[in-house]
Design an enzyme around this catalytic site. Structure first.
Site, PDB file in Angstrom:
ATOM      1  N   ASP A  87      85.171  37.497 118.414  1.00 24.25           N
ATOM      2  CA  ASP A  87      86.504  37.411 118.675  1.00 24.25           C
ATOM      3  C   ASP A  87      87.176  36.646 118.080  1.00 24.25           C
ATOM      4  O   ASP A  87      88.330  36.217 118.310  1.00 24.25           O
ATOM      5  CB  ASP A  87      86.747  37.001 120.503  1.00 24.25           C
ATOM      6  CG  ASP A  87      85.997  35.644 120.712  1.00 24.25           C
ATOM      7  OD1 ASP A  87      85.784  34.984 119.759  1.00 24.25           O
ATOM      8  OD2 ASP A  87      86.201  35.439 121.861  1.00 24.25           O
ATOM      9  N   CYS A  90      84.222  32.523 117.156  1.00 22.32           N
ATOM     10  CA  CYS A  90      82.639  32.749 117.361  1.00 22.32           C
ATOM     11  C   CYS A  90      82.321  31.242 116.636  1.00 22.32           C
ATOM     12  O   CYS A  90      81.255  30.653 117.253  1.00 22.32           O
ATOM     13  CB  CYS A  90      81.939  33.852 116.633  1.00 22.32           C
ATOM     14  SG  CYS A  90      82.466  34.095 115.016  1.00 22.32           S
ATOM     15  N   HIS A 264      81.117  36.297 110.878  1.00 25.81           N
ATOM     16  CA  HIS A 264      80.390  36.223 112.245  1.00 25.81           C
ATOM     17  C   HIS A 264      79.286  35.257 112.235  1.00 25.81           C
ATOM     18  O   HIS A 264      78.421  34.802 111.463  1.00 25.81           O
ATOM     19  CB  HIS A 264      79.757  37.390 112.926  1.00 25.81           C
ATOM     20  CG  HIS A 264      79.576  37.175 114.436  1.00 25.81           C
ATOM     21  ND1 HIS A 264      80.586  36.984 115.417  1.00 25.81           N
ATOM     22  CD2 HIS A 264      78.323  37.068 115.041  1.00 25.81           C
ATOM     23  CE1 HIS A 264      80.220  36.751 116.488  1.00 25.81           C
ATOM     24  NE2 HIS A 264      78.866  36.876 116.605  1.00 25.81           N
TER      25      HIS A 264
END
Lengths: 274, 152
Positions: A87, A90, A264
């Protein structure tokens, strides 16, 4: 269970229905569909997951020899992964969780960190952050540290990080600490900011707002603000067949280990004994 | 039920009462703390002087991590205010910071009144008059100031 994939057929029928709509009705249908997708990501991906064996990653890279070789390499040193929701927060969430998890069993580091966290609010205020709102985030942040101190239970920490309200407050406070560090050492950090932006402007746009993704500069600033070393292990398409670790700051003994895949961050757990 | 957003809004309200900034006021609506009514007084020595403009602020559970939705209820004539009252102001969009509170929002909107940004016009007529015919602009502003008293 594969967490990061959205069930495509669950949305398939809706696509067709949208095709048949026009004008406002179509816009509204698209917005509703986007909300459904967001909600599915939320439902299928907790803010922090349970731990999984490393080879769970293979499921995301079927028929991909580059990643498969690197996941094998990763599993030589690491046993588990804990995923975070993608989102835009992270890095901060993964870092916050992994570090506090470590503090569950490291009393000495906990007391050092608690003292540093306690005075961090006044430091931010002296840098010009508004005391009223900083206090709000700081109080929640300290409550979580106190929880770690009084109830050093992993499941409790997982619950805390899955409670969106508290979890996001922790993320905000870590973002503010990062922003404070960048502004305190602006002379140094301005060299790493692309374009004509000032450090302050960069902080307002790329550090303080939620969901802005983190880059090296965020990691360097946060680790030096807290005095906590982080190892980031890179799993990407680069040559060499091996995952590449990078420690922030260089030469530290890392207290937190994160897995980076393009865009990520997740938490990594080393094999016992390594 | 208390959530961080609701707890924070109670604090924002308390702060507005105890330490009210000049020329703005705001309070939650009677039965919903997530919807606020606010008033901004036009700053002295500006074309907006003597205007009393009503606004509505809608918060979500993501406040203060996401900005609230703010719009003028009173009729407004300003380069950065849309016909429906929506406000084009960077801190309410891509430059929002969780360190802002209701008082900061309202005082920023108050300063926007006399410091419009003609480069991102939400009302092109207002933007054009502001740049090309300041006299006519001020006449239009005076008219909405006068209108603002009638709907209090």
């Amino acid at each position: 269970m594969e967490e990061n994939q959205i069930q495509s057929d669950a949305l398939g029928g809706t696509d067709q229905e949208i095709e048949e709509l026009t004008g406002m009705a179509r816009d509204e249908a698209i917005i509703a569909q986007q909300e459904r997708i967001q909600n599915e990501i939320k439902e299928n991906n907790p803010l922090v997951s349970q731990t999984y064996p490393i080879n769970v990653l293979c499921e995301e890279y079927l028929d991909d020899p580059v990643y498969k070789a690197k996941i094998d390499d990763l599993s030589m040193q690491y046993s588990h992964i804990r995923k975070t929701r993608g989102d835009g927060n992270c890095f901060f969430r993964a870092f916050g969780f992994a570090y506090l998890e470590r503090l569950l069993t490291d009393k000495k580091e906990l007391s050092r960190f608690k003292a540093a966290a306690e005075i961090s609010k006044d430091q931010l205020v002296s840098l010009g952050f508004p005391s009223f709102t900083i206090t709000d985030f700081h109080e929640t942040f300290m409550e979580v540290i106190q929880q770690v101190e009084k109830q050093p239970v992993l499941d409790e920490l997982v619950d805390t990080f899955r409670d969106q309200g508290i979890s996001d407050y922790i993320v905000v406070y870590l973002r503010l600490l990062t922003s404070g560090q960048l502004q305190k050492e602006a002379e140094f950090y301005k060299n790493f900011i692309e374009g004509e932006r000032t450090v302050k402007e960069f902080c307002r746009r790329e550090v303080e707002p939620m969901a802005r993704e983190s880059d090296h500069i965020h990691i360097i600033a946060l680790t030096s603000a807290l005095g906590v070393g982080v190892r980031v292990v890179y799993l990407d398409r680069g040559d060499g067949g091996k995952v590449i670790p990078h420690d922030f700051p260089e030469g530290c003994s890392p207290q937190v280990i994160l897995l980076y895949r393009p865009g990520h961050y997740d938490v990594l757990y080393p094999l016992k004994g390594s | 039920m208390s959530t961080p957003a609701r707890r924070r809004l109670m604090r924002d309200f308390r702060k507005l009462q105890e330490d009210p900034p000049a020329g703005v006021s705001g309070a939650p609506s009677e039965n919903n703390i997530m919807i606020w009514n606010a008033v901004i007084f036009g700053p002295a020595d500006t074309p907006f002087e003597d205007g009393t403009f009503k606004l509505m602020i809608e918060f979500t559970e993501e406040y203060p991590n996401k900005p609230p939705n703010v719009r003028f209820i009173s009729k407004m004539f300003h380069p950065n205010v849309y016909a429906d009252g929506g406000i084009c102001l960077d801190i309410l969009q891509n430059r929002w910071s969780p360190t802002y509170d209701v008082s900061a929002i309202l005082t920023s909107i108050q300063s926007l009144l006399d410091e419009p940004n003609p480069n991102s016009p939400a009302n092109s007529q207002a933007a054009q008059l502001y740049q090309e015919n300041r006299r006519e602009y001020e006449k239009k502003v005076a008219a909405i100031c006068e209108q603002s008293w009638q709907n209090l």
